[in-house]
Design an enzyme around this catalytic site. Structure first.
Site, mmCIF file in Angstrom:
data_model
loop_
_atom_site.group_PDB
_atom_site.id
_atom_site.type_symbol
_atom_site.label_atom_id
_atom_site.label_comp_id
_atom_site.label_asym_id
_atom_site.label_seq_id
_atom_site.Cartn_x
_atom_site.Cartn_y
_atom_site.Cartn_z
ATOM 1 N N GLU A 487 0.819 -1.208 0.000
ATOM 2 C CA GLU A 487 0.000 0.000 0.000
ATOM 3 C C GLU A 487 0.855 1.261 0.000
ATOM 4 O O GLU A 487 0.532 2.248 -0.664
ATOM 5 C CB GLU A 487 -0.943 -0.008 1.203
ATOM 6 C CG GLU A 487 -1.797 1.241 1.357
ATOM 7 C CD GLU A 487 -2.707 1.519 0.181
ATOM 8 O OE1 GLU A 487 -3.257 2.635 0.109
ATOM 9 O OE2 GLU A 487 -2.883 0.636 -0.687
ATOM 10 N N LYS A 491 0.594 4.194 -2.890
ATOM 11 C CA LYS A 491 0.281 5.594 -2.606
ATOM 12 C C LYS A 491 1.275 6.527 -3.272
ATOM 13 O O LYS A 491 0.912 7.543 -3.854
ATOM 14 C CB LYS A 491 0.272 5.843 -1.088
ATOM 15 C CG LYS A 491 -0.994 5.467 -0.397
ATOM 16 C CD LYS A 491 -2.157 6.323 -0.852
ATOM 17 C CE LYS A 491 -3.409 5.525 -0.989
ATOM 18 N NZ LYS A 491 -3.496 4.432 -1.893
ATOM 19 N N GLU A 494 0.896 6.561 -7.093
ATOM 20 C CA GLU A 494 -0.384 7.156 -7.486
ATOM 21 C C GLU A 494 -0.319 8.676 -7.523
ATOM 22 O O GLU A 494 -0.776 9.296 -8.479
ATOM 23 C CB GLU A 494 -1.480 6.748 -6.485
ATOM 24 C CG GLU A 494 -2.105 5.396 -6.709
ATOM 25 C CD GLU A 494 -3.206 5.132 -5.715
ATOM 26 O OE1 GLU A 494 -4.264 4.655 -6.135
ATOM 27 O OE2 GLU A 494 -3.025 5.400 -4.507
#
Length: 614
Positions: A487, A491, A494
């Site tokens: 994750e 992040k 992104e």
């Protein structure tokens, strides 16, 4: 995911439509447009680019009229352009349509319509819908019948808004797979892809069901099923206020939502805990129709989701296996149904989706139900398709999440999964009462510990100032920390467009270390004291290759003094739950990298908040 708005009432439609579209910008788009009936004709204005470009285009004219539809397009069929932007119309311009979704049989329908003499102007599947409605309208002279007939011939997914010049008093909307809501006002009514678009006008909404049709007038709304039969349903009252969908003084929604995590986590965990003498003693999921016997007899747990929600599932695999001693399979939903999965009736199937509308996750859910498997959904959206189709649903209490990159939705999903893991472990007898209650107390303490991390965010901000220009960022960890790394890497890529990857720390020597050099940052996540030495050894290996290192760890950090250029300390917590804490500095790191690099973290390029088509 495209944004749809529509209005019928007494006000000027244009500003209502434009303001509504602004509330949906977080969904991602490449063009924008509106269609308004001005009393004589349907006026269409649409542009490639941002809403600002559309506003500039229409600023030199007054578009009168109180009936209209608007759209922010995310290109699927046809490149971004003025012509391919929505709304799309029939040849004469008397019918206008906005559409979210994909019409899978559009090519076949387009060829058939061309045989009827229709001339197409765009490359979109949406224009097919406009001409198809027009074909049936020319036959029946009734716009509702025309829309109904057209819907029966469409294959794929759609949320539609339709206006017709000959029916200036109404707006028709329909949905299949793609989300659409109806806002109920006084002397005015609305359609939108999501609640924030209508919240300044009303808090009463209908969440349209699958294949449901709505006909909106200024003074009332009629609902119909796919066969044209009237449907009666109760509206849903939205109990969060408009400030929840505003930035509240923060520069970006992403930063606001990172800081909202303590409250979101508290609101998620507290209603599910039973207390005695001020201490949590049990997990209470009254909304679930699952008793202890179902957990005891479960053969395994299958978790499926996409993107960030999938990463929450990967962390949860460790928790279920540790606390409940039950095998867990975690699958990316987009792959799940294509591998002919083995499903058993004594499995428990968990789907996770922030929006409750993720297309691949819905497909996996339906496949599980077809095989007689019990489905639990974890979602943030009441009334969403996932929540309606699952056997049981747990709602996160994240509130509206506007930034495209998920933060508080992830941590609240994870909180729900931890609660389920502990409850199942206690039910199966693999957790005794003393440890069960101790672990519940640890979970209840998480929100305050997240507050501590946020209070020290300047540490991350300073670190970013010296490292936002790295060419490669690798996140490494072991066990839970390895899952969290997935994750963290997502992040960063992104929102900042920096190349980032996640690796199990022990896998570095099996290939990835070849990429490490002076342009690299390696972030080690280390929250399990039993594994500190292992992770420190991996960091020492990469440090000798000239890279920079950052460690996010519990404890005093002494174990990493030799291998960490910078150490971010997070509060001590049960190592199994540390993923709820260690991800927060990584969220802040991603945010500040985006800001330093001049990127808007709320609206990353090429990304949409929810993926409602394959």
């Amino acid at each position: 995911m495209c944004g749809i708005v529509g209005y019928v009432g007494e006000k000027m439609a244009t500003p209502v439509l434009v303001n509504g579209l602004k509330k949906l910008e977080y969904r991602g788009y490449d063009s924008a447009g509106i269609a308004v009936f001005d009393g004589e004709d349907i006026v269409v204005r649409k542009v490639k680019g941002s809403l600002k470009v559309l506003e500039e285009r229409i600023s030199r004219e007054v578009i009168k009229g109180s009936l209209g539809i608007g759209h922010t397009r995310w290109a699927t069929h046809g490149e971004p352009s003025d012509v391919n932007a929505h709304p799309q119309t029939n040849v004469s311009g008397t019918i206008a349509v906005v559409h979210n979704g994909i019409i899978e049989n559009y090519a076949k329908l387009k060829a058939w319509l061309q045989e009827q003499g229709v001339v197409f102007r765009s490359q979109t599947d949406t224009e097919v819908v406009a001409h198809l409605i027009n074909y049936f309208y020319e036959q029946s002279g009734d716009i509702f019948d025309a829309v109904l007939n057209a819907l029966h011939r469409l294959e794929g997914s759609y949320a539609l808004g339709v206006v017709c010049k000959d029916y200036p008093d109404r707006l028709i909307a329909a949905r299949k797979e793609s989300p659409l809501i109806v806002g109920l006002g006084k002397g005015e009514n609305f359609i939108a892809s999501d609640v924030p678009a209508v919240l300044e006008h009303t808090r009463e909404v209908y969440f349209l069901d699958q294949k449901q049709i709505a006909v909106l007038y200024a003074d009332h709304v009629d609902l119909f099923d796919e066969d044209g039969n009237k449907v009666i349903k109760e509206p849903y009252h939205v109990d969060w206020d408009i400030s929840s969908a505003e930035k509240g003084g923060y520069e970006h929604f992403m930063l606001k939502e990172i800081h909202e995590q303590p409250k979101a986590l508290t609101d998620t965990v507290r209603p599910h805990l039973k207390y005695e003498n001020g201490k949590p003693v049990d997990v209470d999921f009254e909304e679930l129709k699952i008793d202890d016997g179902i957990w005891k007899n479960a053969r395994r747990i299958v978790i499926t989701a996409c993107g960030t929600a999938y990463h929450a599932g990967v962390v949860a695999r460790y928790a279920f296996e540790q606390f409940a001693r039950i095998p867990v399979v975690v699958d990316v939903a987009s792959e799940f149904r294509y591998r002919n999965p083995i499903l058993n009736k004594d499995d428990i199937f968990i789907v996770i989706s922030q929006s409750g509308e993720t297309a691949d996750t819905l497909a996996a859910l339906r496949l599980a139900k077809e095989n007689g498997v019990r489905v639990i959904a974890i979602t943030n959206c009441v009334g969403s398709t996932v929540s309606r189709e699952a056997d049981d649903v747990i709602y996160t209490a994240a509130g509206p999440e506007i930034a495209v990159a998920s933060t508080k939705a992830y941590t609240t999903q994870l909180m729900c999964l931890y609660l389920l893991a502990l409850k199942s472990g206690y039910a199966r007898g693999t957790l005794d009462a003393e440890n069960y209650r101790r672990l519940l107390g640890e979970l209840a303490s998480i929100p305050e510990k997240v507050k501590e991390i946020l209070a020290n965010q300047s540490e991350i901000q300073k670190f970013v100032a010296h490292n936002f220009n790295k060419e490669k960022v690798f996140f490494i960890g072991r066990q839970y920390d390895s899952a969290t790394s997935l994750e963290c890497a997502l992040k960063l890529k992104e929102v900042s467009y920096m190349h980032s990857e996640a690796f199990a720390a022990g896998e570095l020597k099996h290939g990835p270390i070849a990429l490490v050099d002076s342009t690299t940052l390696v972030v080690g996540i280390a929250t399990d004291p039993a594994l500190y030495a292992k992770t420190a050894s991996n960091l020492e290996e990469v440090l000798t290759r000239g890279c920079s290192t950052l460690v996010i760890t519990t404890g005093d950090g002494k174990d990493f003094a030799k291998c960490a250029g910078t150490i971010i300390k997070i509060p001590n917590v049960e190592s199994a739950f540390a993923s709820l804490l260690s991800v927060v500095p990584a969220q802040l790191f991603a945010y500040y990298c985006a800001v330093q690099r001049g990127v808007n973290p709320d609206k990353p390029r090429n990304l949409a908040k929810s993926v409602t088509v394959e």
